[in-house]
Design an enzyme around this catalytic site. Structure first.
Site, PDB file in Angstrom:
ATOM      1  N   GLY A  51       0.835  -1.204   0.000  1.00  0.00           N
ATOM      2  CA  GLY A  51       0.000   0.000   0.000  1.00  0.00           C
ATOM      3  C   GLY A  51       0.860   1.239   0.000  1.00  0.00           C
ATOM      4  N   CYS A  78       5.124  -6.365   1.711  1.00  0.00           N
ATOM      5  CA  CYS A  78       5.515  -4.956   1.775  1.00  0.00           C
ATOM      6  C   CYS A  78       4.779  -4.214   2.899  1.00  0.00           C
ATOM      7  CB  CYS A  78       5.313  -4.319   0.401  1.00  0.00           C
ATOM      8  SG  CYS A  78       6.274  -2.844   0.184  1.00  0.00           S
ATOM      9  N   TYR A  79       3.846  -3.305   2.574  1.00  0.00           N
ATOM     10  CA  TYR A  79       3.133  -2.578   3.636  1.00  0.00           C
ATOM     11  C   TYR A  79       2.415  -3.560   4.566  1.00  0.00           C
ATOM     12  CZ  TYR A  79      -0.206   0.616   5.860  1.00  0.00           C
ATOM     13  OH  TYR A  79      -0.950   1.318   6.770  1.00  0.00           O
ATOM     14  N   HIS A 165       7.694  -8.044  -4.009  1.00  0.00           N
ATOM     15  CA  HIS A 165       6.367  -8.367  -4.564  1.00  0.00           C
ATOM     16  C   HIS A 165       6.416  -9.664  -5.371  1.00  0.00           C
ATOM     17  CE1 HIS A 165       4.246  -4.699  -3.409  1.00  0.00           C
ATOM     18  NE2 HIS A 165       5.472  -4.184  -3.401  1.00  0.00           N
ATOM     19  N   GLU A 167       4.004 -11.215  -6.624  1.00  0.00           N
ATOM     20  CA  GLU A 167       2.919 -11.279  -7.615  1.00  0.00           C
ATOM     21  C   GLU A 167       3.306 -10.705  -8.971  1.00  0.00           C
ATOM     22  OE1 GLU A 167       3.115  -9.445  -4.944  1.00  0.00           O
ATOM     23  OE2 GLU A 167       2.283  -7.443  -5.178  1.00  0.00           O
ATOM     24  N   ASP A 221      -6.889  -3.797 -26.444  1.00  0.00           N
ATOM     25  CA  ASP A 221      -7.991  -3.938 -25.485  1.00  0.00           C
ATOM     26  C   ASP A 221      -9.350  -3.640 -26.127  1.00  0.00           C
ATOM     27  OD1 ASP A 221      -5.819  -4.281 -23.855  1.00  0.00           O
ATOM     28  OD2 ASP A 221      -5.908  -2.278 -22.999  1.00  0.00           O
ATOM     29  N   LYS A 364      -3.389  -7.479 -19.376  1.00  0.00           N
ATOM     30  CA  LYS A 364      -3.063  -7.432 -20.808  1.00  0.00           C
ATOM     31  C   LYS A 364      -2.806  -8.818 -21.396  1.00  0.00           C
ATOM     32  CE  LYS A 364      -2.089  -3.992 -23.009  1.00  0.00           C
ATOM     33  NZ  LYS A 364      -3.143  -3.112 -23.482  1.00  0.00           N
TER      34      LYS A 364
END
Ligand code: XMP
Length: 508
Positions: A51, A78-79, A165, A167, A221, A364
């Site tokens: 965050g 992280c946060y 991170h 992810e 997109d 994407k």
């Protein structure tokens, strides 16, 4: 089910996506909702996201300390990790900052969470605070050059903390680490596939008998969203392409060709002159985005009136919004606004349409998979993304017809040279930026003071992170020489070697 607590990270939804890939169900909650969820639903695991806040700030989002009493496996990222540290008696201070790639060294392999990870790998960081003291009972599993507590665990309490991170796609072994956590939650993993039939049914259900008009830009997109909608509701869908002069050459022809393949003729609206008039004197990036976004809606409302007069019951506006657009435009409560993507944050509050955004929850690379499943030709599905506000966000400062011509010519040169070198197909996105900065040059023995062009070429798949492409020197040289020689008023070319994070791909 694993609960994801959203502290406003740009990547909370990406964690959900990764878990979805393993066939794990997730639920994204705000921190204040966590305790009641634990008591009612008893999730199998909890992930605390990153965050933008600092845990020591007044009013920073947090969770109840009771969360740790249930024995549910908890992974703080992280946060989220810093929140655990603070609540359990450790200390977080404003300190060493790390943005982008760092080398993570694992020193402790005896736990499930580090099972199968290599001794050293690249992990992506994005933090401005430092963990100064770990709470009691925590052991270090891994560190980076600057951060001694980058990866820790407390098996007794079933709590794991990581400052990087896992992810994001650029963190090596991130998926393996998340999978290890899923195993700790005693959940099975399986593979998940996208179901096109379900997506079409959702569109049919949302729209009923109404007519949908769609903003199509020729980009990946809006092309995928448009073809998906056309397949779901046929001629109830009317694609509209706005030629505002800010798009790449040949886009109009592309749009016509794509929709011809599904038997639909798009409406073309030409507003080149008016667009430039509205951008006159405007330098602020967010203001530019809002002007372009507002103008789009005006055009679409006018189109809607014309269509309604001709007896069509138009109710919806289709947009190719994807998840990275949503989150960067401050799509969640605790998230920071990075930029107003013109198909999300740039829209005026009062709109006369309902929005149809069938790709809003996808990234994407998933959109490209959907496009391929729909049978759209690779020429369109794997095309470089191009921002909705077009060249306007690649020209720092005012957009004038002269600067626009320079940007377009430089863009063509970059594309041509990358194509000639056989590199274009591997590049996620490439473009020159008119920086608005002046510099001295010597041209034909005389002093010349002209504008600096920055070249940006990056690699990415899901847009959330990217790194700069290691272009061969000779290609860089060719592009630089051609731009300085062929584009008037340009004194030099520099190469942008910033990763995302911290830098975004576009300059504005
Ligand atoms: P950033 O600069 O946010 O870019 O790292 C990520 C991707 O999004 C594109 N982009 C936009 N696309 N409307 C769009 O439709 C926008 O306002 C917008 N801004 C950036 C960018 O080209 C890249 O592919």
């Amino acid at each position: 089910m694993i609960v994801l607590v959203d502290f406003g990270s740009q990547t909370t939804h990406l964690i959900a996506r990764r878990l979805r890939e393993f066939g794990v169900t997730t639920k994204i909650l705000y921190p204040e909702e966590l305790l009641s969820e634990i008591k009612i639903e008893r999730p199998d695991g909890i992930i605390l996201s990153g965050g933008p806040s600092s845990v020591y700030e007044k009013g920073a989002p947090s969770i109840g300390k009771e969360t740790f009493d249930f024995g549910i496996p908890i992974l703080g990222i992280c946060y989220g990790f810093q929140t655990v540290v603070k609540l359990l008696g450790g200390k977080v201070v404003s300190g060493k900052k790390e943005y982008g790639p760092a080398q993570l060294k694992i020193s402790n392999f005896k736990f499930q969470i580090s099972n199968g990870l290599p001794e050293k790998f690249t992990a992506w960081m994005s933090h401005g605070d430092e963990i100064f003291k770990l709470p009691k009972g925590f052991e270090v599993i891994g560190r980076t050059e600057h951060v001694p507590f980058a990866f820790v665990q407390n098996t007794k309490k079933n709590i794991y903390g990581i400052l990087f991170h896992p992810e994001v796609e650029h963190t090596e072994n991130g998926r393996e680490l998340l999978k290890n956590f899923v195993v700790l939650c005693k959940l099975q993993t399986s593979s998940h596939t996208i179901n096109i039939g379900e997506l079409e049914d959702q569109i049919k259900h949302a729209v009923g008998k109404a007519v949908v008009i769609g903003a199509v830009s020729g980009g990946v997109d809006s092309t995928v969203a448009g073809v998906l909608t056309a397949k779901a509701i046929g001629k109830q869908f009317i694609p509209i392409y706005v030629e505002n002069g800010l798009m790449r050459k040949g886009t109009e022809e592309h749009v016509k060709k794509i929709f011809k393949s599904v038997g639909i003729v798009p409406r073309i609206v030409n507003v080149e002159e008016e667009m430039l008039k509205r951008l006159k004197g405007v330098s602020d990036p967010e203001k530019k985005r809002r002007i372009i976004g507002n103008f789009y809606i005006e055009i679409f409302e006018a189109e809607m009136k014309t269509l309604i007069k001709s007896g069509k019951q138009v109710e919806f506006l289709l947009q190719g919004t994807i998840y990275s657009d949503v989150i960067e435009s401050q799509g969640t409560k605790h998230a920071a606004k990075i930029k107003s993507h013109h198909n999300v944050g740039g829209l005026p509050n009062k709109m006369k349409f309902k929005l149809l955004e069938p790709l809003r929850h996808f990234y994407k690379d998933e959109v490209r998979i959907i496009g391929t499943m729909l049978g759209i030709s690779p020429e369109f599905v794997f095309k470089q993304p191009f921002p909705g506000p077009g060249y306007a966000v690649r020209i720092r400062g005012e957009v004038t017809s002269i600067r626009l011509e320079k940007e377009k010519l430089a863009d063509e040169i970059v594309l041509e040279e990358l194509e000639k070198a056989g590199i274009l197909k591997n590049v996620f996105i490439s473009f020159p930026v008119l920086t608005g900065v002046g510099s001295t040059a010597v041209k034909g023995d005389g002093r010349f003071f002209g504008e600096v062009i920055a070249l940006r070429v990056v690699e990415s798949t899901d847009v959330m992170t990217s790194t700069w492409t290691r272009l061969p020197y000779e290609v860089l040289q060719k592009i630089s020489s051609r731009i300085v020689n062929e584009v008037s008023g340009i004194s030099r070319v520099v190469y942008d070697i910033s990763t995302k994070p911290p830098a975004t791909m576009e300059w504005e």
